[in-house]
Motif scaffolding. Structure first.
Motif: not given
Length: 325
Positions: A125, A144, A184, A189
């Motif tokens: 990510y 996460l 997400c 976030n």
């Protein structure tokens, strides 16, 4: 042995004279240390002033207010980050080393057909919004991690163990990636999911030999099925072609015989109509036409009388031209 004692006498006036200079120097050094910040080329700096967001700094040399008035957080926005589940990378040199002994709780999960599977995966990510990463979610990296584990368990729980272990691995990884990105965006976030990679998927250790035996039997079954289908595709089309060819030949033969019989019947009717009108002339014409067709196919022609006593050559009928009607 005699002991000698030394006494250090400090002038109180000297301390009063230079103390403020020492304090000022320490304060200046501490201020410079807490106000001069360097941000790397892959980072950006988020500045908090008295605990409240104030501004975002770009890479390079930057200055903030000293003595804790402003606080700087460096966020690696240009770097691809990753989280590992079910194992950890101990070293990533020329030959990577992994450890998975203490991470079975992360990787062990239940499939849709109530079987256990040991799933190891990696989430790659990037942080695309440093403000959201710091302030929208508390401890975004831990969140996460929890989201990734929940998404993987959900997707694996919707599939059978054979799909997860064999043909459905890529589909599972893609579905987890899509679901995790949706989560997400919902939580805001500031994270973008680049890729979800299934590192390794295995049955639990106690049942691994049995599963491998079943998997081998299934592969052999697939091989036999593919071989039978190949033989079917080779033989059946040829047999169908031969059958079609035989049918077409039979139909052509039948059509030819029918047309021929129909033509002969029409010809017989025409002869009969002519015969009714003039019997003698018709018989003579049929005789002559028949002899005209038959005689050229014979060899030498010899005509003899009834007793066979005299041999009389007729004409050289081989070179004779057919009579014109």
């Amino acid at each position: 042995m005699s002991e000698e004692k030394y006494e250090i006498n400090i002038d109180p006036d000297w301390i009063k004279r230079y103390a403020w200079r020492i304090v000022l120097g320490i304060a200046l050094l501490l201020g410079a240390f807490t106000s001069i910040k360097t941000i790397g080329p892959e980072e950006e700096g988020v500045v908090l002033q008295l605990g409240k967001y104030d501004r975002t700094l770009l890479p390079g040399l930057n200055f903030i207010l000293p003595y804790g008035i402003e606080t700087l957080y460096k966020i690696p926005v240009q770097r691809q980050l990753k989280q590992e589940f079910g194992f950890r990378t101990r070293s990533s040199d020329t030959r990577s080393e992994f450890s998975k002994s203490a991470f079975g709780d992360e990787s062990m999960m239940l499939t849709g057909d109530l079987n256990l599977s040991d799933v190891e995966w990696v989430v790659q990510y990037r942080i695309v919004d440093s403000y959201r990463f710091l302030f929208r979610v508390r401890n975004a990296e831990k969140t996460l991690r929890d989201m990734s584990e929940a998404a993987m368990r959900k997707i694996v729980g919707d599939r059978t163990v054979n799909e997860v272990l064999t043909v459905g691995r890529q589909e599972v990884a893609s579905a987890v990636e899509v679901l995790l990105q949706e989560m997400c965006e919902e939580y805001e976030n500031g994270i973008r999911i680049d890729q979800v990679v299934l590192q390794d998927v295995n049955p639990p250790e106690p049942v691994k030999p049995s599963f491998n035996a079943v998997n081998q039997a299934q592969q052999e079954r697939e091989t036999l099925i593919n071989r039978a289908e190949a033989e079917y595709n080779r033989v059946i089309p040829r047999a169908r072609g031969e059958a079609e060819e035989t049918i077409q030949l039979a139909e052509a033969y039948a059509l030819n015989r029918v047309n021929r019989a129909t033509g002969e019947a029409q010809r017989f009717d025409e002869f009969y109509q002519a015969y009714v009108k003039a019997p003698e002339v018709t018989k003579q014409r049929i005789y002559l036409e028949t002899m005209e067709r038959v005689m050229p196919r014979l060899g030498n022609k010899v005509i003899v009388d009834e007793r066979g006593s005299n041999v009389l050559p007729l004409l050289n009928l081989d070179n004779a031209k057919p009579l014109k009607p």
